[in-house]
Enzyme design. Structure first.
Site, PDB file in Angstrom:
ATOM      1  N   GLY A 151       0.822  -1.019  -0.147  1.00 56.09           N
ATOM      2  CA  GLY A 151      -0.013   0.015   0.066  1.00 56.09           C
ATOM      3  C   GLY A 151       0.858   1.356  -0.074  1.00 56.09           C
TER       4      GLY A 151
ATOM      5  CB  SER B  83       3.358  -3.500  -3.167  1.00 58.77           C
ATOM      6  OG  SER B  83       3.359  -2.206  -3.662  1.00 58.77           O
TER       7      SER B  83
END
Length: 570
Positions: free
Chosen positions: A178, A265
């Site tokens: 995120g 991520s």
């Protein structure tokens, strides 16, 4: 119970593991899975200091952690797992603890229920944020877009394990993605039950401070404390959570000497940061960074960002009578998020190469050989950049409308939706020169594959010979999503966790593509299971050799069957 270190002690700790005392006490006096879950013995008979929960059927999930006793969820019959949710590992980072290193949570004596997820950390709402209603994924997520969601009191973790008598299971410590700005451990993609059962592992998912609450290097913070001055509060949260897992792994039936840190991520960026941080030295046995490499912000850039935040807050609250960090501390978490969104300052620089928590030259640490013996299984999706169309203005609908459309889309009844409904004309057709495919490929290389290559190559130069990589090519979504998203960033996560229920990628999973994707998920989890136990993802089901980096195993499937290939990077 072992004494918990102070912040000053943390800064002075040597590089080795913090295991000997806690592991010994765990095995001798702790109420562990050895005496409770693993032997199916009622906890009241397990030891002299046993707790009586008053719910005999739940005694199988009663565990004494180093902080206190907790009771979880016994889903042995339904899912084949035990789970403990919302375990606090640090004091709420509120009031005077905002922008301070995490304080170990105060201990408790009474049995604490660990059966509900803790709140996600305060953040500006985006696609991968929790609902404004709590740590849930539902249609209300769209109503929180660009609004404050989550809570400051959020430092909790979740533990999942098979409902069996096995002990010394490998441990997976998963860090959500995120952009280090949003995300939460209760995202249904990260439900650890299936991975725990199929990989025969203890799976941990963790909340950590994100955005400005997790990374802020501002003048006036710290009062000379190098950990506070660093600005790396989110990184310090992860280290504190990892320390809790290190001390308590055996109590959940895990092996404290086999902890694999996995992240996706920004979570993968955080995995790499833990590899180079001297404060986490020795606590990472294996690493699984997916779609992310070693990436840090310079102190000067982080300080310039903090100055802009302060200027924005001062312009919005001119009559407050406060300035600088004092003003930021006085604002509620939600008001602070509103300032960031209003002034477009919610893209926080992270992780900060401050020289204390994160080395000033982190790549030099990778190349030094300090992590030569840490096996790494990395991964990327083929079309990572297709998640980031908003960054180049490629999406036709607003984020609100796009979320609604994707949430409501029935992959078994696709209807008349077309690519031109979702992408602007300048990017169509998608395969023209300069079209959507080319634009997304440029994003993939500049944001993801380039930094992944640099990170793995640096480790290879250190002498590490246990480096593996996969490229995820699955793009069997119903039209038009096969062209709009395809093998997009993060779509490998439902395969790694075997979670194909309602989540942000639900539009992709149809009855038609079910046989192929389930076979691919099984194959990928088998690779993870092998890696957790041996340090290599090689397993018999592949039917071929998984070569080491710079080779990549290409994993793909049509609607019915898996297809594997190989490419060489580097």
């Amino acid at each position: 119970m072992p004494a918990l270190p102070s912040r000053a002690a943390i800064a002075r700790q040597p590089a080795g593991r913090h295991r000997t005392v806690s592991s010994l006490l765990s095995s001798i006096v702790g109420i562990t899975l050895t005496t409770a879950i693993l032997t199916a013995t009622p906890l009241a008979h397990a030891s002299a200091d046993a707790i009586h929960p008053g719910h005999g059927a739940q005694a199988s999930t009663l565990v004494r952690t180093t902080l206190g006793p907790i009771i979880g969820r016994d889903e042995g019959r339904s899912s084949g797992t035990y789970s403990w949710l919302g375990i606090p590992y640090a004091e709420p980072p509120v009031g005077h603890l905002r922008w301070r290193p995490p304080e170990p949570h105060r201990s408790w004596k009474e049995v604490r229920r660990a059966q509900r997820y803790g709140s996600g950390c305060t953040q500006p709402g985006r696609f991968f944020s929790p609902s404004p209603n709590g740590p849930f994924y539902d249609l209300s997520v769209r109503d929180g877009l660009q609004q404050p969601v989550g809570e400051e009191d959020c430092l909790t973790l979740n533990v999942f394990r098979p409902a069996t008598s096995k002990r010394n299971l490998p441990v997976v410590f998963f860090i959500h993605g995120g952009s280090n700005v949003v995300g939460y451990s209760a995202d249904p993609m990260y439900d650890g039950r299936e991975l725990a059962k199929r990989a025969q592992a203890v799976v941990v998912t963790v909340n950590y401070r994100v955005g400005i609450f997790g990374w802020l290097n501002a003048e006036g913070l710290g009062d000379g404390d190098p950990l506070s001055t660093s600005g790396n509060f989110g990184t310090l949260d992860l280290i504190e959570a990892l320390r809790f897992v290190d001390r308590n792994a055996r109590r959940f039936g895990g092996d404290s000497h086999n902890i694999s840190v996995m992240g996706q991520s920004a979570g993968a960026v955080d995995v790499w940061s833990l590899l180079v941080s001297p404060l986490a030295r020795g606590m990472v046995d294996k690493a699984i960074p997916l779609s992310g490499g070693l990436s840090t912000a310079k102190v000067a850039n982080a300080r310039a960002y903090a100055d802009r935040v302060i200027q924005a807050a001062e312009s919005d609250y001119p009559s407050s009578g406060m300035r600088g960090v004092d003003l930021l501390r006085s604002l509620s978490a939600d008001d602070l998020v509103r300032v960031l969104v209003k002034h477009k300052l919610d893209a926080t620089p992270a992780v900060i190469a401050d020289g204390t928590v994160i080395p000033s030259d982190p790549y030099a640490v990778l190349e030094s050989g300090a992590d030569r013996d840490v096996p790494v299984l990395a991964g990327n999706t083929l079309e990572e950049g297709k998640l980031f169309g908003s960054s180049i203005g490629a999406h036709k609908p607003s984020d609100y409308d796009r979320f609604t459309l994707q949430y409501s889309f029935d992959p078994d009844e696709p209807g008349a939706l077309t690519v031109s409904d979702l992408l602007k004309d300048q990017y169509l057709p998608v395969d023209k020169p300069g079209g959507w495919n080319d634009a997304a490929a440029a994003l993939t290389e500049s944001i993801f594959t380039g930094i992944n290559r640099d990170s793995l190559d640096a480790l290879a130069r250190s002498g590490n010979r246990s480096l593996y990589h996969y490229r995820f090519d699955w793009n069997q979504e119903p039209a038009p999503f096969d062209q709009v998203y395809g093998a997009v960033h993060a779509i490998d996560l439902p395969f790694v966790f075997h979670n194909f229920g309602r989540n942000v990628f639900s539009y992709a999973f149809s009855r038609q593509n079910r046989p192929g994707r389930l076979e691919l998920s099984d194959l990928m989890i088998a690779g993870v299971r092998s890696f957790l136990t041996t340090g290599s993802p090689q397993h018999r089901g592949l039917g071929r050799t998984w070569d080491r980096w710079p080779a990549s195993l290409v994993v793909d499937a049509d609607d019915q069957h898996v297809h594997l290939g190989s490419v060489t990077d580097g």
